[in-house]
Design an enzyme around this catalytic site. Structure first.
Site, short mmCIF file in Angstrom:
data_model
loop_
_atom_site.label_atom_id
_atom_site.label_comp_id
_atom_site.label_asym_id
_atom_site.label_seq_id
_atom_site.Cartn_x
_atom_site.Cartn_y
_atom_site.Cartn_z
N ARG A 1 0.84 -1.21 0.00
CA ARG A 1 0.00 0.00 0.00
C ARG A 1 0.87 1.25 0.00
O ARG A 1 0.53 2.25 -0.65
CB ARG A 1 -0.95 -0.01 1.21
CG ARG A 1 -1.96 1.13 1.16
CD ARG A 1 -3.02 1.01 2.24
NE ARG A 1 -2.47 1.11 3.57
CZ ARG A 1 -3.16 0.92 4.69
NH1 ARG A 1 -4.44 0.61 4.63
NH2 ARG A 1 -2.59 1.03 5.87
N LYS B 1 -2.73 7.07 1.27
CA LYS B 1 -2.47 7.31 2.70
C LYS B 1 -1.40 8.40 2.77
O LYS B 1 -0.21 8.13 2.97
CB LYS B 1 -2.04 6.00 3.37
CG LYS B 1 -2.27 6.01 4.87
CD LYS B 1 -2.24 4.62 5.44
CE LYS B 1 -2.13 4.62 6.95
NZ LYS B 1 -3.23 5.27 7.65
N GLU C 1 -16.21 6.05 5.74
CA GLU C 1 -15.43 5.34 6.76
C GLU C 1 -15.36 6.23 7.99
O GLU C 1 -16.09 7.22 8.07
CB GLU C 1 -14.02 5.02 6.23
CG GLU C 1 -13.22 6.26 5.84
CD GLU C 1 -11.78 5.96 5.47
OE1 GLU C 1 -11.27 4.88 5.79
OE2 GLU C 1 -11.16 6.86 4.87
N1 PMP Z 1 -9.22 4.61 7.29
C1 PMP Z 1 -8.32 5.56 7.57
C2 PMP Z 1 -8.61 6.95 7.17
C3 PMP Z 1 -7.11 5.23 8.20
O1 PMP Z 1 -6.19 6.17 8.45
C4 PMP Z 1 -6.88 3.88 8.56
C5 PMP Z 1 -5.58 3.49 9.21
N2 PMP Z 1 -5.49 3.93 10.55
C6 PMP Z 1 -7.87 2.92 8.30
C7 PMP Z 1 -9.02 3.33 7.64
C8 PMP Z 1 -7.68 1.50 8.66
O2 PMP Z 1 -6.71 0.92 7.80
P1 PMP Z 1 -5.78 -0.26 8.27
O3 PMP Z 1 -6.66 -1.39 8.63
O4 PMP Z 1 -4.94 -0.56 7.09
O5 PMP Z 1 -4.98 0.24 9.43
#
Ligand code: PMP
Length: 290
Positions: free
Chosen positions: A50, A149, A182
């Site tokens: 990622r 990200k 989200e």
């Molecule tokens: N959404 C956002 C905006 C995030 O920053 C994160 C990570 N903290 C997630 C979802 C969850 O992603 P992951 O399971 O890869 O940590």
């Protein structure tokens, strides 16, 4: 604590970057948050994948190869003698000038911090947490794609402030069309009639690594998982709801915008999947000490 910056380790006080770094001046860079469980780096390959996708999307050439980046993460964990913890991997555009032009940044800067993890209060995991929908909507794909990200997290921070002002620790973020995207640092799932639903990535969610793992675990356990557009109405009428994230793991949600979700306590399918998730974290991952 030993902090990795561009191939060298520094003590906490000596770990510094330039004030001309475009990561600081403009939020120009990408990052990852990764967990260490039981002497292993959990889902390391997926996180580095990622990181590379985020970097590609912003035309940032990472300083190390995929394999070298994985090794740098493991080396940093070993240098800090960690068996459990949290890794923050940051790549900035590097030092440049006060102007926006990224071509002035000659060398990206790779930082790896391996530390202890700070979780939500234990009570949230046992009893469930309350979340609220906030006015700040998720960034548009066409403006700043939420799949990247990036170091520019103000969209999420504004939403987090609004959640805090409402007395909550997490916010439901809708997209510009009003569909659920989200939360500020977590993906969202609901369960209805024994099936799992989570917003599609096109609704404005990060491609969560924990989201992907939970989808796999749910399917292995025989549950149907689908990714339709969801509205707040769908959330209010869910039997169960939970959030997923590397730091948060899986957190049950029992109240949204003042509506009690399901029975008002962590539901049975959520609990089953939490147990499966914990079991996986105990045995899977890239070993730090070989
Ligand atoms: N959404 C956002 C905006 C995030 O920053 C994160 C990570 N903290 C997630 C979802 C969850 O992603 P992951 O399971 O890869 O940590």
């Amino acid at each position: 604590m030993k902090i990795y910056i561009d191939g060298k380790f520094y003590g906490e006080r000596d770990a510094k970057v330039s004030v001309f770094d475009h990561g600081l001046l403009y939020g120009d860079g990408v990052f990852e948050g990764i967990r260490i469980y039981n002497g292993r780096v959990f889902k390391l390959k997926e996180h580095i994948d990622r990181l590379f996708y985020s970097a590609k999307a912003i035309l940032l050439n990472l300083p190390l190869s995929h394999a070298e980046t994985m090794k740098a993460v493991v080396d940093t964990c070993r240098a800090n003698k960690l068996r459990d913890g949290y890794i923050r991997l940051v790549v900035t555009r590097g030092p440049g000038t006060l102007g926006l032009n990224p071509n002035r940044c000659k060398k990206p800067c790779l930082i790896i911090i391996a530390d202890k993890i700070q979780l939500y209060p234990e009570e949230f995991y046992a009893k469930g947490m309350e979340i609220v929908t906030v006015p700040t909507t998720r960034n548009l794909h066409s403006a700043l794609n939420p799949a990247i990200k990036s170091l520019n997290y103000l969209n999420n921070i504004l939403a987090k402030i609004e959640a805090n002002q409402a007395g909550c620790e997490e916010a439901v973020m809708l997209n510009a069309e009003g569909f659920v995207a989200e939360c500020t640092g977590d993906n969202l799932f609901i369960i209805k009639g024994g099936q799992l639903f989570t917003p599609p990535l096109s609704a404005g969610a990060l491609y969560g690594i924990t989201r992907g793992t939970v989808i796999e675990l749910a399917q292995e356990a025989g549950y149907k998982v689908s990714e339709p557009n969801l509205t707040r109405y769908d959330l209010f009428n869910a039997d169960e709801c939970f959030l997923t994230g590397t730091g948060a793991e899986m957190v049950p949600v029992t109240k949204i915008d003042g509506r009690v979700i399901g029975e008002g306590k962590p539901g049975p399918i959520t609990q089953q999947l939490v147990a499966a998730y914990h079991a996986l974290t105990k045995v899977s991952g890239e070993p730090i000490y070989k």
